[in-house]
Write a protein that holds these residues in place. Structure first.
Motif, PDB file in Angstrom:
ATOM      1  N   CYS A  17       6.961   2.788  -2.554  1.00 25.58           N
ATOM      2  CA  CYS A  17       6.737   4.186  -2.233  1.00 25.58           C
ATOM      3  C   CYS A  17       6.158   4.895  -3.446  1.00 25.58           C
ATOM      4  O   CYS A  17       6.192   4.406  -4.567  1.00 25.58           O
ATOM      5  CB  CYS A  17       8.055   4.852  -1.826  1.00 25.58           C
ATOM      6  N   PHE A  18       5.613   6.087  -3.230  1.00 27.19           N
ATOM      7  CA  PHE A  18       5.026   6.869  -4.316  1.00 27.19           C
ATOM      8  C   PHE A  18       6.055   7.154  -5.385  1.00 27.19           C
ATOM      9  O   PHE A  18       7.155   7.568  -5.101  1.00 27.19           O
ATOM     10  CB  PHE A  18       4.488   8.190  -3.743  1.00 27.19           C
ATOM     11  N   ILE A  67       8.011   9.880  -0.191  1.00 31.23           N
ATOM     12  CA  ILE A  67       6.557   9.883  -0.171  1.00 31.23           C
ATOM     13  C   ILE A  67       6.027   8.456  -0.071  1.00 31.23           C
ATOM     14  O   ILE A  67       6.503   7.549  -0.739  1.00 31.23           O
ATOM     15  CB  ILE A  67       5.989  10.545  -1.445  1.00 31.23           C
ATOM     16  N   LEU A  68       4.998   8.252   0.761  1.00 27.10           N
ATOM     17  CA  LEU A  68       4.342   6.958   0.903  1.00 27.10           C
ATOM     18  C   LEU A  68       2.919   7.049   0.359  1.00 27.10           C
ATOM     19  O   LEU A  68       2.232   8.044   0.561  1.00 27.10           O
ATOM     20  CB  LEU A  68       4.307   6.528   2.372  1.00 27.10           C
ATOM     21  N   GLY A  69       2.503   5.998  -0.314  1.00 27.45           N
ATOM     22  CA  GLY A  69       1.170   6.023  -0.888  1.00 27.45           C
ATOM     23  C   GLY A  69       1.076   7.047  -2.005  1.00 27.45           C
ATOM     24  O   GLY A  69       2.038   7.294  -2.733  1.00 27.45           O
ATOM     25  N   PRO A  88       3.451   7.362   8.876  1.00 25.11           N
ATOM     26  CA  PRO A  88       2.259   8.215   9.015  1.00 25.11           C
ATOM     27  C   PRO A  88       1.006   7.332   9.057  1.00 25.11           C
ATOM     28  O   PRO A  88       0.302   7.171   8.052  1.00 25.11           O
ATOM     29  CB  PRO A  88       2.307   9.082   7.756  1.00 25.11           C
ATOM     30  N   VAL A  89       0.738   6.779  10.204  1.00 19.60           N
ATOM     31  CA  VAL A  89      -0.273   5.727  10.338  1.00 19.60           C
ATOM     32  C   VAL A  89      -1.653   6.162   9.862  1.00 19.60           C
ATOM     33  O   VAL A  89      -2.289   5.486   9.041  1.00 19.60           O
ATOM     34  CB  VAL A  89      -0.346   5.241  11.805  1.00 19.60           C
ATOM     35  N   GLU A  90      -2.156   7.300  10.376  1.00 19.71           N
ATOM     36  CA  GLU A  90      -3.513   7.721  10.019  1.00 19.71           C
ATOM     37  C   GLU A  90      -3.637   8.032   8.534  1.00 19.71           C
ATOM     38  O   GLU A  90      -4.643   7.720   7.904  1.00 19.71           O
ATOM     39  CB  GLU A  90      -3.923   8.940  10.863  1.00 19.71           C
ATOM     40  N   LEU A 119      -5.179   3.683   2.181  1.00 18.49           N
ATOM     41  CA  LEU A 119      -5.556   2.301   1.893  1.00 18.49           C
ATOM     42  C   LEU A 119      -7.059   2.172   1.653  1.00 18.49           C
ATOM     43  O   LEU A 119      -7.503   1.452   0.755  1.00 18.49           O
ATOM     44  CB  LEU A 119      -5.135   1.390   3.041  1.00 18.49           C
ATOM     45  N   LEU A 120      -7.833   2.888   2.459  1.00 25.92           N
ATOM     46  CA  LEU A 120      -9.286   2.830   2.319  1.00 25.92           C
ATOM     47  C   LEU A 120      -9.724   3.433   0.983  1.00 25.92           C
ATOM     48  O   LEU A 120     -10.571   2.876   0.286  1.00 25.92           O
ATOM     49  CB  LEU A 120      -9.940   3.580   3.481  1.00 25.92           C
ATOM     50  N   ARG A 121      -9.121   4.567   0.605  1.00 25.68           N
ATOM     51  CA  ARG A 121      -9.487   5.217  -0.660  1.00 25.68           C
ATOM     52  C   ARG A 121      -8.979   4.419  -1.862  1.00 25.68           C
ATOM     53  O   ARG A 121      -9.685   4.271  -2.858  1.00 25.68           O
ATOM     54  CB  ARG A 121      -8.905   6.639  -0.717  1.00 25.68           C
ATOM     55  N   ALA A 122      -7.762   3.915  -1.770  1.00 27.93           N
ATOM     56  CA  ALA A 122      -7.168   3.183  -2.888  1.00 27.93           C
ATOM     57  C   ALA A 122      -7.910   1.882  -3.164  1.00 27.93           C
ATOM     58  O   ALA A 122      -7.909   1.385  -4.288  1.00 27.93           O
ATOM     59  CB  ALA A 122      -5.696   2.890  -2.608  1.00 27.93           C
TER      60      ALA A 122
END
Length: 463
Positions: free
Chosen positions: A9-10, A114-116, A333-335, A341-344
């Motif tokens: 997690c963050f 927090i996730l991501g 929070p799927v979206e 993931l795409l940005r990271a």
């Protein structure tokens, strides 16, 4: 594969110490949270000139004392010139620092997990004028889980799988080892069980392949064609005389060819079964590890059982993870996670990659959240000494058949230290997580209802 910076997690950063705490007391930033879903929200941070300008001015003065600008002695350039050249850069750096510290501190105070990482909201129609603008507003998207509800008790049922090594498996393994470590020779004339090295050709010329043909994997009728032959012999046969599995098992072909074929013999290889003597024992387990046939067989059994115990443990725990995941409702929070993931992993993965791999990632993340929740609720924590011991066990397993024995143990502390310091310390963190996961899984097995499933494995295995 996706690389979402592990599944943690963050983490809201390090302890910024007294300086940051003091700074934040005087910076009365306006921070607002808007939960627009059960697991997603936006955080807005407003800055006015008083929030950042004193720090920018101080940095400008400090920079002016050191700046080397053409036409002026070092540190003697006018402050106005330094500001004109470097003011915007220092302003951007200072605002970014304030935003990072403020956002980290704010999120640390929240009760949700927090996730991501927070994602800055980019507004194409609202560009910042760094030269004239005094007040700023920044927005971040966040994804989170609010709470995790899980009760570890006998209402949850799981299965503890184990594999029993039987006599048939041991005998098959012994036969494989004696064949594997037997003496090789190249006789002039072939007999049953030999490997025939040569060239396979189809009559139509579509297939030409050099291969080693194990006659033991051929049907009795086809194998007869390859017995009693010598180097240079040409064997003819058609596809109808080859069983479907033989094309892959014996000839090593993925597709089943049709038509007539020739096999030109180039060499014959024969392996004599190894004798059960000290030389053979030493090749398998290292010098003097076992000294009698009885000790050898027991060691084979022990090694097989240890290997299957590890495999059954892994299988058991993967199945338990599925059970716990099914019994715990976590609304991810799927979206948000897909976007993060795409940005990271920008440039490394595509949107299609994220879509395809997300179900696996989501399952892993869900289990990570469950595991961390169980650890926190039950005060489960990995200790440094446990990390050291687990690393030693891993190293011993890797060198189990090397025969190094006492030499390895004498240098064990060095091996452990080198490994845990490797990969910029990430090896230590991975091992720490592994130890905690082991302790969490042991706790789960104690708390839930666990039934036993004992299986007998009938397939042999090479060492």
């Amino acid at each position: 594969m996706l690389n979402p910076q592990s599944l943690n997690c963050f983490k809201a950063g390090k302890d910024w110490g007294f300086l940051v705490k003091t700074l934040l007391k005087f910076i009365a930033l306006e921070i607002t949270l808007d939960k627009h879903a059960s697991n997603q929200a936006s955080v807005k941070i407003k800055l006015n000139e008083a929030d950042y300008q004193p720090k920018v001015d101080a940095k400008l003065k400090d920079y002016a004392k050191k700046a080397a600008i053409k036409g002026f002695r070092p540190g003697k350039a006018p402050l106005s010139m330094v500001k004109n050249m470097y003011g915007i850069s220092l302003l951007v750096d200072e605002i970014n620092a304030i935003l990072g510290e403020a956002l980290n501190s704010y999120l640390k105070e929240q009760t949700f997990k927090i996730l991501g990482d927070p994602l800055p909201v980019e507004k194409a129609d609202d560009s910042i004028d760094w030269k004239t603008q005094k007040d700023f507003e920044f927005e971040y998207k966040i994804g989170f889980v609010d709470n995790i509800s899980l009760s570890l008790d006998s209402k949850i049922e799981g299965t503890n799988y184990s594999i029993k090594v039987d006599d048939k498996l041991i005998n098959e393994t012994l036969d494989n080892l004696k064949n594997q470590y037997g003496k090789s020779s190249n006789p002039e004339t072939s007999q049953a069980g030999d490997n025939i090295y040569g060239e396979l050709k189809s009559e139509d010329g579509a297939l030409t392949q050099t291969l080693a043909l194990p006659t033991s994997k051929l049907s009795k009728k086809l194998a007869e064609k390859f017995i009693g032959i010598s180097s240079g012999a040409v064997i003819e046969f058609d596809s109808k005389s080859v069983k479907k599995d033989e094309w892959s098992d014996a000839f090593g072909l993925e597709k089943e060819p049709k038509g007539n074929f020739t096999f030109t013999v180039k060499n014959i290889n024969r392996t004599e079964t190894a004798e059960m003597n000290q030389e053979f024992f030493d090749k398998i387990f290292g010098p003097e590890a076992v000294k009698t046939e009885e000790e050898f067989i027991n060691k084979v059994k022990e090694t097989l059982q240890g290997s299957y115990d590890r495999e059954s443990k892994v299988f058991t725990e993967e199945e338990l993870k599925k059970v716990l995941t099914e019994n715990t409702k976590i609304d991810l929070p799927v979206e948000f996670l897909k976007e993060w993931l795409l940005r990271a992993n920008e440039g490394k993965v595509t949107s299609e990659d994220v879509e395809n791999e997300f179900p696996i990632y989501a399952n892993q993340l869900t289990w990570s959240l469950i595991s961390n929740h169980i650890a926190k609720e039950n005060s489960v924590q990995a200790e440094h000494e446990e990390v050291i011991e687990k690393t030693k066990e891993m190293i011993r397993e890797q060198f189990a058949s090397s025969g190094l024995g006492m030499q390895m143990e004498a240098s064990m502390d060095m091996f452990v230290d080198n490994y845990l310091k490797g990969n910029e310390g990430q090896n230590y963190m991975n091992m720490l997580t592994s130890v905690q996961n082991d302790k969490v899984m042991s706790l789960i097995k104690e708390k839930i209802k666990l039934k036993e499933n004992n299986s007998v494995l009938m397939n042999s295995r090479n060492f």
